[in-house]
Design a protein around this motif. Sequence first.
Motif, mmCIF file in Angstrom:
data_model
loop_
_atom_site.group_PDB
_atom_site.id
_atom_site.type_symbol
_atom_site.label_atom_id
_atom_site.label_comp_id
_atom_site.label_asym_id
_atom_site.label_seq_id
_atom_site.Cartn_x
_atom_site.Cartn_y
_atom_site.Cartn_z
ATOM 1 N N ARG A 47 0.824 -1.204 0.000
ATOM 2 C CA ARG A 47 0.000 0.000 0.000
ATOM 3 C C ARG A 47 0.861 1.258 0.000
ATOM 4 N N LEU A 48 1.902 1.273 0.810
ATOM 5 C CA LEU A 48 2.783 2.429 0.884
ATOM 6 C C LEU A 48 3.590 2.605 -0.403
ATOM 7 N N ALA A 49 3.973 1.493 -1.023
ATOM 8 C CA ALA A 49 4.681 1.584 -2.302
ATOM 9 C C ALA A 49 3.778 2.221 -3.354
ATOM 10 N N ARG A 50 2.498 1.855 -3.333
ATOM 11 C CA ARG A 50 1.553 2.459 -4.282
ATOM 12 C C ARG A 50 1.364 3.950 -4.003
ATOM 13 N N VAL A 51 1.313 4.307 -2.715
ATOM 14 C CA VAL A 51 1.185 5.713 -2.351
ATOM 15 C C VAL A 51 2.381 6.500 -2.868
ATOM 16 N N GLU A 55 9.676 9.204 -10.564
ATOM 17 C CA GLU A 55 10.832 8.547 -9.940
ATOM 18 C C GLU A 55 10.836 7.067 -10.324
ATOM 19 N N PRO A 56 11.732 6.638 -11.236
ATOM 20 C CA PRO A 56 11.703 5.259 -11.745
ATOM 21 C C PRO A 56 11.829 4.190 -10.659
ATOM 22 N N GLU A 57 12.681 4.411 -9.660
ATOM 23 C CA GLU A 57 12.879 3.378 -8.652
ATOM 24 C C GLU A 57 11.658 3.186 -7.764
ATOM 25 N N VAL A 58 10.850 4.228 -7.598
ATOM 26 C CA VAL A 58 9.597 4.072 -6.855
ATOM 27 C C VAL A 58 8.702 3.088 -7.597
#
Length: 406
Positions: free
Chosen positions: A216-220, A228-231
């Motif tokens: 969930r936090l990665a999606r946020v 930001e590509p690494e996100v």
Amino acid sequence: MSTAQAVETVFRIESARIIAGVARIVRDVGIAEEIAQDALVAALEQWPESGVPEKPGAWLMATAKHRAIDLVRRKETYARKLAEVGRTLEDVPPPDEPAAPDDIDDDLLRLIFTACHPVLATEARIALTLRLMGGLTTREIARAFLTSEPTVAQRIVRAKRALAKAGVAFEVPYGADREQRLASVLEVIYLVFNEGYSATAGDDLVRPALCEDALRLARVLAALMPKEPEVHGLAALLEFQASRISARTGPDGEPVLLADQNRSKWNRMLIRRGALAMRHAGSGPYSVQAAIAGCHAEAVRYEDTDWATIATLYRRLVELIPSPVVELNRAVAVSMAEGPDAALPLVDALSREPAMHAYHLLPSVRGDLLERLGRREEARAEFERAASLTHNARERALLLGRAARM
């Protein structure tokens, strides 16, 4: 399940949200954690008599926030604090459900960015956030870092003091400050997901709540930082990995190895989400790991896995982030692409790495290679050694079973 077990289970799931909600009031993550623990004690005292509430998470949150409000009101500077936090101090119950996943003001996100403030060393940022957001024990964090428990405990205590002394604001940063903290935030989310995906200790192999929070936090973050590509690489990686969770354990919670998993249980929607995120990923470490996970996701059968490509990707990953753990994963891929005899020297070389002496997956992988080479007695010894090193009951049972079959 006893009332005490129910309390501890609910707290484990909800502790991050409780700490984050309280931190918005008291502006101190150390004090917020203490107040959350006070709410846990209150539940242990009251629930055996009153029964478990219909919404236990909301009960714990309300109890913790009320105690936080009382603490602020007792301070001499209450008037100034009241002006700062405004409506946060209204004595009303919290919402029953957490904020929507796309809410960039989410308290959990604030908590991570606060704990990842540059005033702390990188190791301290990650350890503190794992403690506060993931609810991990000192032992679990130590295993994630391949370091000692006393070292982690000292990092956490010192980190809380440093944040309080610096008066770090409880907020999601903007501009250059956000960029500066991003690497630590990504690593924290990555480690939290890994702990949920393969629990370091306890009776369960998988802790889905941690995986869900991390995903969930990665999606946020992906919505918050779309350029930001690494996100996007991290989001893709976690989507691919999460797609396999339901197939990783059997009916009784026992581990199911990748080769034996029922791939019809893999979540195709998450795989599609991972593929979409990969379109925006780059060439950094998380993006490369996502590409590896994508190779697995694309294979309809285990036999269809493109191990040669995976081995090549792991070689690239070693160049980006030199690590004995990554080298071990590369050795596994090499063994599948070229045979166990090609991988055994790579694994033997890793046995000389001090950080790997207590890492149970090293003898586990070596045992697998020796079994495939027909050296069954040596394989049995390696599986037994791996079982003695793991702190997860499910993994231990699996390894002892493999040793017995030798």
